[in-house]
Design a protein around this motif. Structure first.
Motif, short mmCIF file in Angstrom:
data_model
loop_
_atom_site.label_atom_id
_atom_site.label_comp_id
_atom_site.label_asym_id
_atom_site.label_seq_id
_atom_site.Cartn_x
_atom_site.Cartn_y
_atom_site.Cartn_z
N UNK A 148 1.01 -1.13 -0.03
CA UNK A 148 0.01 0.01 -0.03
C UNK A 148 0.91 1.26 -0.23
N UNK A 149 0.42 2.06 -0.72
CA UNK A 149 1.34 3.49 -0.76
C UNK A 149 0.52 4.37 0.38
N UNK A 150 0.82 4.53 1.50
CA UNK A 150 0.27 4.98 2.51
C UNK A 150 0.62 6.69 2.72
N UNK A 151 -0.34 7.47 2.55
CA UNK A 151 0.11 8.96 2.90
C UNK A 151 0.55 9.26 4.26
N UNK A 152 1.23 9.94 4.48
CA UNK A 152 1.61 10.49 5.78
C UNK A 152 0.98 11.62 6.09
N UNK A 153 -0.32 11.39 6.96
CA UNK A 153 -1.03 12.34 7.47
C UNK A 153 -1.06 12.68 8.81
N UNK B 261 4.61 -1.73 3.35
CA UNK B 261 3.69 -0.41 3.41
C UNK B 261 4.73 0.76 2.97
N UNK B 262 4.69 1.53 2.02
CA UNK B 262 5.26 2.58 1.65
C UNK B 262 4.50 3.78 2.26
N UNK B 263 5.43 4.71 2.75
CA UNK B 263 5.22 6.33 3.49
C UNK B 263 5.48 7.10 2.59
N UNK B 264 4.48 7.98 2.13
CA UNK B 264 4.92 9.14 1.13
C UNK B 264 4.04 10.38 1.70
N UNK B 265 5.15 11.49 1.59
CA UNK B 265 4.56 12.80 1.90
C UNK B 265 4.09 13.29 0.54
N UNK B 266 2.86 13.24 0.42
CA UNK B 266 2.43 14.33 -0.81
C UNK B 266 1.74 15.30 -0.33
N UNK B 267 1.28 15.54 0.84
CA UNK B 267 0.41 16.44 1.40
C UNK B 267 1.20 17.22 2.60
N UNK B 268 1.07 18.79 2.59
CA UNK B 268 1.49 19.39 3.50
C UNK B 268 0.28 20.15 3.99
N UNK B 269 -0.51 19.73 4.88
CA UNK B 269 -1.66 20.16 5.32
C UNK B 269 -2.69 19.80 4.05
N UNK B 270 -3.30 20.99 3.86
CA UNK B 270 -4.22 20.91 2.44
C UNK B 270 -3.58 21.31 1.36
N UNK B 271 -2.36 21.36 1.14
CA UNK B 271 -1.72 21.80 -0.19
C UNK B 271 -0.87 20.46 -0.51
N UNK B 272 -0.40 20.06 -1.89
CA UNK B 272 -0.14 19.12 -2.30
C UNK B 272 1.59 19.39 -2.79
N UNK B 273 2.47 18.73 -2.65
CA UNK B 273 3.87 18.54 -3.15
C UNK B 273 3.60 18.46 -4.66
N UNK B 274 2.99 17.43 -5.02
CA UNK B 274 3.25 17.08 -6.39
C UNK B 274 1.99 17.05 -7.17
N UNK B 275 0.72 17.89 -6.70
CA UNK B 275 -0.50 17.75 -7.53
C UNK B 275 -0.78 19.07 -7.91
N UNK B 276 -0.77 19.16 -9.31
CA UNK B 276 -0.70 20.47 -10.03
C UNK B 276 -1.97 21.36 -9.64
N UNK B 277 -2.96 20.97 -9.31
CA UNK B 277 -4.30 21.51 -8.89
C UNK B 277 -4.17 22.22 -7.77
N UNK B 278 -3.35 21.48 -6.78
CA UNK B 278 -3.36 22.08 -5.45
C UNK B 278 -2.13 22.38 -4.81
N UNK B 279 -1.35 23.16 -5.71
CA UNK B 279 0.18 23.21 -5.40
C UNK B 279 0.64 24.27 -4.25
N UNK B 280 1.32 23.44 -3.05
CA UNK B 280 1.90 24.04 -2.29
C UNK B 280 2.70 25.39 -2.81
N UNK B 281 3.33 25.06 -3.77
CA UNK B 281 4.43 26.03 -4.46
C UNK B 281 3.75 27.31 -4.85
N UNK B 282 2.58 27.78 -5.21
CA UNK B 282 2.01 28.86 -5.59
C UNK B 282 1.75 29.75 -4.44
N UNK B 283 1.62 29.44 -3.17
CA UNK B 283 1.33 30.32 -1.97
C UNK B 283 2.56 30.38 -1.19
#
Ligand SMILES: [Zn+2]
Ligand SMILES: [Zn+2]
Length: 289
Positions: free
Chosen positions: A101-106, A125-147
């Motif tokens: 399973x690729x488990x998000x670190x939440x 069990x894979x642990x992945x940091x994709x989300x920093x609170x409600x913004x994503x590191x790697x999702x172009x529609x919810x980018x942590x980068x723009x704010x």
């Protein structure tokens, strides 16, 4: 032997899956042994003797309430126990496939994550940091980068990666330098923080993956890049080999380059798992022992 310990049976996203569904519909569905065998076969053709299917936790209805993001909510439709049973059937049919399973670190969901993992017979069990609170590191529609400035995002990311390691929930940390996915390199001023993060990971006993996925994406380097991989090696962190395929075509993709990067960093063994027990095996080409 070679392994591929990170892959998904479908693409991410409702629309992307609808476009690709004819491929698995033809063979009995995305959880059919026939579909899973496509991944095994493509891996074998590239010298991979064992694969792990590591579906995103956000695909499963049980995790829907874990994150408020609308994309996450739309993804979380499937039955995780049907998934686990399907991988069990593929194993019973003799396929060299592990249940992962690729488990998000939440961080707010540690007890839910623990319960989710304990209820199923995962091999890893894979642990992945994709989300920093409600913004994503790697999702172009919810980018942590723009704010937030890049250094800020990297700082938060590395803090959460260290927290994920310390949690003891995971066997392997996936794509450990993921924030580079859209071209934001680690700022020089954070080099010492990166070294501290490597030390936390080493002390925790968790492995990291060396993933070929970055080679076919914008970074054009493995995750982690060769320099960071060498730091993990020097710190004694075990490694797995991975493609992060989202279709059979990408299983074991770019492995000659990836294996050369692993050896260049000083690694001589890969970590295999069964029922979450790690074993070191020599890197090489051939069938599993
Ligand atoms: Zn991921
Ligand atoms: Zn993945």
């Amino acid at each position: 032997m070679l392994t591929d310990y990170h892959m998904h049976l479908t693409p991410d996203g409702v629309d992307e899956r609808a476009r690709a569904a004819h491929a698995w519909d033809e063979v009995g569905g995305w959880l059919s042994t026939a579909w899973i065998s496509r991944y095994v076969e493509r891996g074998r053709a590239r010298g991979v003797g064992e694969i792990a299917i590591t579906e995103h936790v956000h695909r499963f209805a049980e995790a829907r309430s874990w994150h408020p993001n609308p994309w996450w909510q739309a993804e979380a439709t499937e039955d995780v126990d049907a998934y686990a049973a399907a991988i069990g059937e593929a194993k019973a049919a003799g396929l060299p496939v592990l249940l992962g399973i690729e488990m998000d670190w939440l961080p707010e969901r540690v007890s839910d994550i623990r319960r989710f993992i304990e209820r199923r017979p995962f091999d890893l069990v894979l642990g992945s940091v994709h989300w920093l609170a409600d913004l994503a590191v790697d999702h172009p529609d919810y980018p942590a980068w723009e704010t937030r400035p890049a250094a800020d995002v990297w700082r938060s990311y590395l803090a959460e990666l260290a927290n994920a390691a310390r949690s003891g929930l995971f066997d392997v940390l996936a794509h450990p330098d993921l924030p580079k996915v859209f071209g934001h390199e680690l700022p020089n001023e954070l080099e010492s923080l990166l070294d501290e993060t490597v030390d936390v990971i080493a002390d925790s006993g968790v492995a990291i993956e060396c993933s070929s996925a970055g080679l076919r994406k914008r970074p054009r380097t493995t995750y982690p890049d060769p320099d960071l991989l060498a730091r993990f090696r020097a710190a004694g962190v075990p490694v797995t080999l991975a493609s992060d395929a989202h279709s059979p075509e990408d299983v074991g993709r770019d492995y000659p380059t990836t294996v050369a990067v692993l050896r260049g960093a000083g690694y001589e063994t890969l970590t295999r798992y069964e029922a979450r027990e790690p074993v070191q095996v020599e890197i090489g080409v051939g069938a599993p022992a």
